[in-house]
Enzyme design. Structure first.
Site, PDB file in Angstrom:
ATOM      1  CG  HIS A  41       4.255   9.175 -49.815  1.00  0.00           C
ATOM      2  ND1 HIS A  41       4.240   7.869 -50.248  1.00  0.00           N
ATOM      3  CD2 HIS A  41       4.277   9.117 -48.460  1.00  0.00           C
ATOM      4  CE1 HIS A  41       4.280   7.064 -49.215  1.00  0.00           C
ATOM      5  NE2 HIS A  41       4.292   7.795 -48.109  1.00  0.00           N
ATOM      6  CB  SER A  82       3.614  10.791 -44.248  1.00  0.00           C
ATOM      7  OG  SER A  82       2.755  10.009 -45.042  1.00  0.00           O
ATOM      8  NE  ARG A  83       6.378   9.279 -38.226  1.00  0.00           N
ATOM      9  CZ  ARG A  83       5.593   8.203 -38.035  1.00  0.00           C
ATOM     10  NH1 ARG A  83       5.737   7.122 -38.788  1.00  0.00           N
ATOM     11  NH2 ARG A  83       4.690   8.210 -37.081  1.00  0.00           N
ATOM     12  CD  GLN A 125       1.113  -0.949 -40.772  1.00  0.00           C
ATOM     13  OE1 GLN A 125       1.043  -0.201 -39.813  1.00  0.00           O
ATOM     14  NE2 GLN A 125       0.938  -0.518 -42.010  1.00  0.00           N
ATOM     15  CG  HIS A 138      -0.047   7.080 -48.933  1.00  0.00           C
ATOM     16  ND1 HIS A 138       0.793   8.116 -48.626  1.00  0.00           N
ATOM     17  CD2 HIS A 138      -0.268   6.416 -47.769  1.00  0.00           C
ATOM     18  CE1 HIS A 138       1.062   8.089 -47.332  1.00  0.00           C
ATOM     19  NE2 HIS A 138       0.436   7.071 -46.785  1.00  0.00           N
ATOM     20  CG  MET A 140       8.355   7.804 -52.084  1.00  0.00           C
ATOM     21  SD  MET A 140       7.229   8.596 -53.205  1.00  0.00           S
ATOM     22  CE  MET A 140       8.355   8.916 -54.556  1.00  0.00           C
ATOM     23  CB  VAL A 188       6.794   3.931 -54.075  1.00  0.00           C
ATOM     24  CG1 VAL A 188       7.029   5.011 -55.129  1.00  0.00           C
ATOM     25  CG2 VAL A 188       5.713   2.962 -54.551  1.00  0.00           C
ATOM     26  N   GLY A 201       1.658  -1.542 -47.523  1.00  0.00           N
ATOM     27  CA  GLY A 201       2.971  -1.350 -48.144  1.00  0.00           C
ATOM     28  C   GLY A 201       4.045  -2.204 -47.485  1.00  0.00           C
TER      29      GLY A 201
END
Ligand code: PAF
Length: 283
Positions: free
Chosen positions: A34, A186-187, A153, A37, A184, A176, A147
């Site tokens: 998205h 992916s999930r 992390q 990334h 944003m 973002v 990110g």
């Protein structure tokens, strides 16, 4: 743009660049891109001569009841998006390349990785640090971009790179957001229409806490409550944790004197979303 699943090939390519004095920026990803990334890639490209992106859905960072089996995969579309950016190589290793049969090493960062996501996803950060150590060993980048949505992390990776003297500059990329504020991820594509509609309240809640801070409130419990109040009328949302922590150590903070991260994990239906906001007193 070179796309390869060969460890030898990517490692030779990166070694060649280093030999020619070209800096290598690295963006490790699990694919299903998205705009978040793509912003990591742009940040890497702005400060390195060559950019390598890895796409690898790392099984060791998923728990047994998590979404490894349904994690979105979109390799062709991902490569198409990277073609439009300043990317020199994409590394798409198979699982048995990253973890050959005799693979026996784990990288564990204690402390920082134990609370928050670490306490509700046991083993998750060990999987992340181990795979990043392997990928860093193959690519040997000058810098790597992570990110800030995954704030814990980022802190864990910084600690590993410092402790193991990896000599890699870890660059933090801003979160973002969708136009309605949802970070944003992916999930997000797992969300039903109703869940998606309510999920924007996560960022609304973080902003509400920030606004309260801006009126002079320094008590973290009240900021956390301001966040929780925002979710009250959203039946699809359930907070898993809402914490105020030091951004470097991830240790809890109760009174704001230095920068504090308000970090949250919220279930929207069955989908777990994380987000955070930095609260910075003026110096
Ligand atoms: O943030 C991610 O997508 C993953 O945790 C990472 C850093 C690529 C390691 O698998």
């Amino acid at each position: 743009m070179i796309v390869t699943d060969s460890e030898q090939r990517i490692s030779d390519i990166c070694a060649g660049w280093r030999k020619d004095g070209l800096t290598v920026g690295f963006v490790p990803t699990m694919g299903a891109f998205h705009k978040g990334h793509l912003s990591l890639v742009e940040i890497a490209a702005a400060s390195s001569a060559r950019v390598v992106v890895s796409i690898f859905v790392n099984p060791t960072q998923f728990g047994p009841d998590e979404d490894l089996d349904r994690y979105p995969v979109a390799l062709e579309e991902d490569c198409r998006l990277l073609e439009e950016l300043d990317v020199s190589a994409v590394f798409t290793p198979r699982v048995d390349v990253v973890y050959p049969e005799d693979f026996s090493t784990g990288v564990y960062v204690t402390g920082i990785s134990e609370g928050l996501c670490g306490s509700v996803r046991p083993g998750h950060f060990n999987g992340v640090t181990t795979v990043c150590a392997v990928l860093f060993g193959i690519i040997k980048p000058d810098l790597a971009v992570f990110g800030m949505k995954d704030a814990q992390q980022l802190a864990v990776i910084r600690q590993m790179v410092s402790d193991l003297r990896m000599g890699i500059d870890i660059v933090a990329a801003p979160i973002v957001r969708e136009p309605d504020g949802l970070a944003m991820s992916s999930r997000n594509q797992y969300l039903s229409a109703d869940e998606r509609k309510q999920a924007c309240l996560i960022s609304t809640g973080l902003e509400a806490a920030l606004s309260l801070f801006q009126t002079g409130e320094r008590n973290c419990e009240l900021l956390r409550n301001a966040f929780l109040d925002t979710l009250k009328d959203a039946p699809k949302l359930r907070a898993q944790y809402v914490e105020t922590v030091d951004p470097d150590t991830m240790l809890g903070v109760e009174i704001i004197e230095n920068p504090v991260l308000l970090v949250v994990a919220v279930f929207a239906g069955k989908t777990r979303l994380i987000d955070n906001i930095l609260i910075e007193p003026e110096v």
